[in-house]
Design a protein around this motif. Sequence first.
Motif, short mmCIF file in Angstrom:
data_model
loop_
_atom_site.label_atom_id
_atom_site.label_comp_id
_atom_site.label_asym_id
_atom_site.label_seq_id
_atom_site.Cartn_x
_atom_site.Cartn_y
_atom_site.Cartn_z
N ASP A 45 42.41 -6.37 67.12
CA ASP A 45 41.88 -5.11 67.63
C ASP A 45 43.02 -4.35 68.32
O ASP A 45 43.43 -4.69 69.43
CB ASP A 45 40.74 -5.38 68.63
CG ASP A 45 40.12 -4.08 69.16
OD1 ASP A 45 40.67 -2.99 68.87
OD2 ASP A 45 39.11 -4.16 69.87
N GLU A 46 43.57 -3.34 67.63
CA GLU A 46 44.62 -2.50 68.20
C GLU A 46 44.22 -1.03 68.06
O GLU A 46 45.00 -0.18 67.65
CB GLU A 46 45.97 -2.76 67.52
CG GLU A 46 46.49 -4.16 67.76
CD GLU A 46 47.94 -4.34 67.31
OE1 GLU A 46 48.54 -5.34 67.70
OE2 GLU A 46 48.45 -3.49 66.56
N ASN A 47 42.98 -0.76 68.43
CA ASN A 47 42.40 0.55 68.17
C ASN A 47 42.30 1.47 69.38
O ASN A 47 41.75 2.57 69.27
CB ASN A 47 40.97 0.38 67.59
CG ASN A 47 40.97 -0.35 66.27
OD1 ASN A 47 41.76 -0.03 65.38
ND2 ASN A 47 40.11 -1.34 66.14
N ARG A 48 42.80 1.05 70.54
CA ARG A 48 42.55 1.86 71.74
C ARG A 48 43.08 3.28 71.60
O ARG A 48 42.38 4.24 71.93
CB ARG A 48 43.18 1.19 72.98
CG ARG A 48 42.76 1.86 74.30
CD ARG A 48 43.32 1.13 75.50
NE ARG A 48 44.76 1.29 75.60
CZ ARG A 48 45.33 2.34 76.23
NH1 ARG A 48 44.59 3.26 76.80
NH2 ARG A 48 46.63 2.43 76.28
N MET A 49 44.28 3.45 71.10
CA MET A 49 44.86 4.79 70.99
C MET A 49 44.14 5.63 69.93
O MET A 49 44.02 6.85 70.07
CB MET A 49 46.35 4.71 70.69
CG MET A 49 47.18 4.03 71.77
SD MET A 49 47.03 4.80 73.40
CE MET A 49 47.85 6.37 73.12
N GLU A 50 43.67 4.96 68.88
CA GLU A 50 43.00 5.69 67.81
C GLU A 50 41.63 6.24 68.22
O GLU A 50 41.00 6.99 67.47
CB GLU A 50 42.87 4.81 66.57
CG GLU A 50 44.14 4.66 65.76
CD GLU A 50 45.12 3.72 66.42
OE1 GLU A 50 44.73 3.00 67.36
OE2 GLU A 50 46.29 3.69 65.99
N GLN A 51 41.14 5.85 69.40
CA GLN A 51 39.87 6.39 69.89
C GLN A 51 40.04 7.79 70.47
O GLN A 51 39.05 8.47 70.75
CB GLN A 51 39.28 5.45 70.96
CG GLN A 51 39.13 4.00 70.52
CD GLN A 51 38.41 3.86 69.19
OE1 GLN A 51 37.33 4.43 69.01
NE2 GLN A 51 38.99 3.11 68.27
N GLU A 52 41.29 8.22 70.66
CA GLU A 52 41.53 9.56 71.21
C GLU A 52 41.15 10.62 70.19
O GLU A 52 41.15 10.39 68.97
CB GLU A 52 43.01 9.71 71.59
CG GLU A 52 43.49 8.74 72.64
CD GLU A 52 42.85 8.99 74.00
OE1 GLU A 52 42.33 10.09 74.22
OE2 GLU A 52 42.86 8.06 74.83
N ASP A 53 40.84 11.82 70.69
CA ASP A 53 40.42 12.89 69.79
C ASP A 53 41.62 13.64 69.21
O ASP A 53 42.78 13.40 69.59
CB ASP A 53 39.46 13.87 70.50
CG ASP A 53 40.07 14.49 71.75
OD1 ASP A 53 41.31 14.55 71.87
OD2 ASP A 53 39.30 14.92 72.63
N ILE A 54 41.34 14.54 68.29
CA ILE A 54 42.40 15.29 67.61
C ILE A 54 43.18 16.15 68.60
O ILE A 54 44.40 16.34 68.45
CB ILE A 54 41.80 16.17 66.49
CG1 ILE A 54 41.22 15.29 65.38
CG2 ILE A 54 42.86 17.10 65.90
CD1 ILE A 54 42.23 14.39 64.69
N GLU A 55 42.53 16.65 69.62
CA GLU A 55 43.23 17.46 70.62
C GLU A 55 44.35 16.66 71.28
O GLU A 55 45.45 17.19 71.52
CB GLU A 55 42.25 17.97 71.68
CG GLU A 55 42.90 18.86 72.73
CD GLU A 55 41.92 19.35 73.78
OE1 GLU A 55 42.36 20.04 74.72
OE2 GLU A 55 40.72 19.03 73.67
#
Length: 220
Positions: free
Chosen positions: A158-168
């Motif tokens: 699980d290396e998804n923390r940054m990918e949870q950010e929005d496009i902005e």
Amino acid sequence: MAAPGIFLSFEGIDGCGKTTQLQGMASRLRKAGCEPVIAQEPGGTRLGREIRALLLDSANAELRPIPELLLYFASRAQNIAEVIEPALEAGRVVLCDRFTDATAAYQGYGRGLGLKAVRRVEEVACRGVEPDLTLWLDIDPEVGVVRARRRNGACSADENRMEQEDIEFYAKVRQGYTAIHQAEPRRVRRIDAAGSVEDVARRIDAAASSLPALRHLARA
């Protein structure tokens, strides 16, 4: 004394293809008789991998910007001491998957901490170590984030923390990379990351050939 080594970093927003391109350059260097040293950020050392797990695990959503900044630099300082400096002193070619430009873009711009905060910590953690050439793979954030989420969905870790950010958020990060490139255009080369893996590799090799020791990478 050994000749000084060469330090290249690969940068860009998540999903830009930098890791694929770094591995491709490493393969081409090996075929040319040069065994590069690969440095990963965050990570690259035993301690760095433990820090990486803290930084990228989506369960750690409560991690605040300043601790995040300090953890990235802690991993980087260990990487410099254990991997990067010894390799450069031995005259090796070092290929680094992200370096301080990533922190400037992600934490300085994306998190809004500002470049001044990043540079103050960099001075202590990096002690003047910086890439000879940075290859910034520039891509539309919407394309990159979709790629990154698809890639991480296929991984067991699980290396998804940054990918949870929005496009902005990723748009701000891209603005950060743009500003860094504009401030240091000779060191930071913008690479259009759109197109096939082969097309992007040719652009990268053309940029890397600006370093005399890597001119053999230039291809028609």
